[in-house]
Design an enzyme around this catalytic site. Sequence first.
Site, PDB file in Angstrom:
ATOM      1  N   ARG A  82      -3.165  12.306   0.811  1.00  0.00           N
ATOM      2  CA  ARG A  82      -4.313  12.971   1.454  1.00  0.00           C
ATOM      3  C   ARG A  82      -5.301  13.561   0.453  1.00  0.00           C
ATOM      4  NH1 ARG A  82      -1.288  10.432   4.026  1.00  0.00           N
ATOM      5  NH2 ARG A  82      -0.412  10.934   6.064  1.00  0.00           N
ATOM      6  N   ARG A  83      -5.496  12.795  -0.617  1.00  0.00           N
ATOM      7  CA  ARG A  83      -6.555  13.172  -1.566  1.00  0.00           C
ATOM      8  C   ARG A  83      -7.566  12.041  -1.672  1.00  0.00           C
ATOM      9  NH1 ARG A  83      -3.477  15.592  -6.870  1.00  0.00           N
ATOM     10  NH2 ARG A  83      -1.668  16.512  -5.829  1.00  0.00           N
ATOM     11  N   GLY A  84      -7.499  11.105  -0.718  1.00  0.00           N
ATOM     12  CA  GLY A  84      -8.498  10.034  -0.694  1.00  0.00           C
ATOM     13  C   GLY A  84      -8.145   8.821  -1.549  1.00  0.00           C
ATOM     14  N   LEU A  85      -6.898   8.723  -2.031  1.00  0.00           N
ATOM     15  CA  LEU A  85      -6.574   7.588  -2.915  1.00  0.00           C
ATOM     16  C   LEU A  85      -6.556   6.264  -2.154  1.00  0.00           C
ATOM     17  CD1 LEU A  85      -3.943   9.038  -5.413  1.00  0.00           C
ATOM     18  CD2 LEU A  85      -6.400   8.650  -5.719  1.00  0.00           C
ATOM     19  N   TYR A 109      -5.291   2.526   9.592  1.00  0.00           N
ATOM     20  CA  TYR A 109      -6.313   1.583   9.121  1.00  0.00           C
ATOM     21  C   TYR A 109      -7.566   1.433   9.980  1.00  0.00           C
ATOM     22  CZ  TYR A 109      -2.741   0.352   5.748  1.00  0.00           C
ATOM     23  OH  TYR A 109      -1.821   0.417   4.734  1.00  0.00           O
ATOM     24  N   PHE A 162       4.005  -9.542   5.932  1.00  0.00           N
ATOM     25  CA  PHE A 162       3.701  -9.666   4.498  1.00  0.00           C
ATOM     26  C   PHE A 162       3.357  -8.313   3.929  1.00  0.00           C
ATOM     27  CE2 PHE A 162      -0.133 -10.458   6.951  1.00  0.00           C
ATOM     28  CZ  PHE A 162      -1.104  -9.719   6.321  1.00  0.00           C
ATOM     29  N   VAL A 173       0.847  -1.196   0.000  1.00  0.00           N
ATOM     30  CA  VAL A 173       0.000   0.000   0.000  1.00  0.00           C
ATOM     31  C   VAL A 173       0.882   1.245   0.000  1.00  0.00           C
ATOM     32  CG1 VAL A 173      -1.692   1.326   1.316  1.00  0.00           C
ATOM     33  CG2 VAL A 173      -1.837  -1.178   1.271  1.00  0.00           C
ATOM     34  N   THR A 174       0.800   2.017  -1.058  1.00  0.00           N
ATOM     35  CA  THR A 174       1.535   3.296  -1.084  1.00  0.00           C
ATOM     36  C   THR A 174       0.743   4.344  -1.869  1.00  0.00           C
ATOM     37  OG1 THR A 174       2.732   3.045  -3.198  1.00  0.00           O
ATOM     38  CG2 THR A 174       3.790   2.103  -1.243  1.00  0.00           C
ATOM     39  N   VAL A 175       0.947   5.580  -1.477  1.00  0.00           N
ATOM     40  CA  VAL A 175       0.481   6.717  -2.277  1.00  0.00           C
ATOM     41  C   VAL A 175       1.693   7.632  -2.434  1.00  0.00           C
ATOM     42  CG1 VAL A 175      -1.058   8.723  -2.329  1.00  0.00           C
ATOM     43  CG2 VAL A 175      -1.917   6.522  -1.504  1.00  0.00           C
ATOM     44  N   THR A 191      -8.256   5.586   0.460  1.00  0.00           N
ATOM     45  CA  THR A 191      -9.663   5.310   0.780  1.00  0.00           C
ATOM     46  C   THR A 191     -10.368   4.665  -0.420  1.00  0.00           C
ATOM     47  OG1 THR A 191      -9.633   7.173   2.287  1.00  0.00           O
ATOM     48  CG2 THR A 191     -11.803   6.386   1.600  1.00  0.00           C
TER      49      THR A 191
END
Length: 419
Positions: A96-99, A129, A419, A88-90, A101
């Site tokens: 903080r633009r909802g990606l 989370y 993992f 999981v990465t942005v 989510t």
Amino acid sequence: MTRPEPHIDVRPITEADIPDWCRALNTGFLRTPGVAETEIADRASYIVPARTLGAFDAGRCVATFRSFAQELTTVGGTPVPADAISNVTVTPTHRRRGLLTRMMAHDLTAAKDRGDVVATLIAAEYPIYGRYGFGPATWTAQWTVDIPRTGLDSRWSGPEDGGRIDIVDPADVRKIGPELYERVRRAQPGAIDRDERWWQVNTGVLHLDRSPWTEPFFAVHRSADGEVDGLVSYKADDHWSDTKQPLNTATVNWLIAATPDAERALWRYLCSIDWIKTVQTGWRAPDDLLPHYLPDPRAARVTTLADWLWVRILDVVRALEARTYDGQGTLVLEVVDGAGLAGGRYRLEASPDGASCTPTTATAELVLDVADLARLWLGDESAVRLAALGLVREERAGAARVADALLRTSRRPWCPDMF
Ligand SMILES: CC(C)(COP(=O)(O)OP(=O)(O)OC[C@H]1O[C@@H](n2cnc3c(N)ncnc32)[C@H](O)[C@@H]1OP(=O)(O)O)[C@@H](O)C(=O)NCCC(=O)NCCS
């Protein structure tokens, strides 16, 4: 403030997206972003594109998310199908633009439709989370053992009960490890399955350029009747004082044992190796017995105590019916789930002979968020504690104590793997 960005496309990736997706993954994890051909080939060999999400802004991948099928052992040993989330990465330019989510909603909806009982992950940071219904269901601890302080007899020369310990090679580990681990994880609530790739990565068959392979030591324990019942992977450093005194540290990569005798023997072995003055235990169960194997348990100092496996319950009925219960009783739970995946009122009727969990219209006795049910589910957390924190609400006096009598377990759950 989160701002919606509908022009950014969140979708499952295709084979052609893998290089760009890997670049975004490395960028998000602050690793050098360049992607070697070997890394692309390796990723392509095991990721399932339909379960691998990317967010694309003007064609460039700016967020990553991957899930895969996993088995999670519940209390009593029954495995349930889990949606394991990883990678999981942005990218920092798009945070903080909802990606996250959007990717999470996509994945959890698919997992629910598929019939997974829970979703699982290991959280990089605690605050991420909970908002998605995940709660920390298992914890982990690491100890640093000061060998001279343990009080152990330095003349130890091996197990005294007829068992034996032998050094083995990576190829041996690939033969004996998977079967032993299957035994271990089926008896360990909170444990997950290890696939063939896990053994390949951990025995040097598969190694990526960004993490060079250094072969560790492997030692196997066999019981008096010759059965393989314990295995440890460890490495040692090379550290001497100015006065030529060995001050080496042995660091455990992983240690699995099917019996308390095997576990004790492997720790005793690690604490007996000449030159080794310190043993770093690696990630263990928070109630690991190691300190109590030592004449002076204070020689084992806790260096880490932290949340580990986070669980998101997707199917309350199957989650509660899959596990076993030592006590007997009934409890009506009101489970609150803002995402609408698992909420509702359920009547749990449990006994050592089995459990039933059914949707009900009866008056709720305990009201709690789905994330807090996850904390209770594997037996680790106490409903009384959560009530004191204001996280669960008793609608009937004493309901939290009833929940603890039913759900808590005598040993803590543990997930040995990352993992
Ligand atoms: C963690 C990460 C994936 C979050 O992605 P994101 O797209 O910024 O998250 P969202 O915009 O969907 O955030 C949703 C909400 O969670 C909050 N949130 C997200 N990440 C958070 C964090 N690390 N700490 C605290 N709150 C966080 C946001 O503030 C937002 O809150 P709001 O709804 O009240 O405004 C991203 O910051 C990242 O890649 N971090 C580095 C790598 C990492 O830690 N990955 C997770 C591995 S397990």
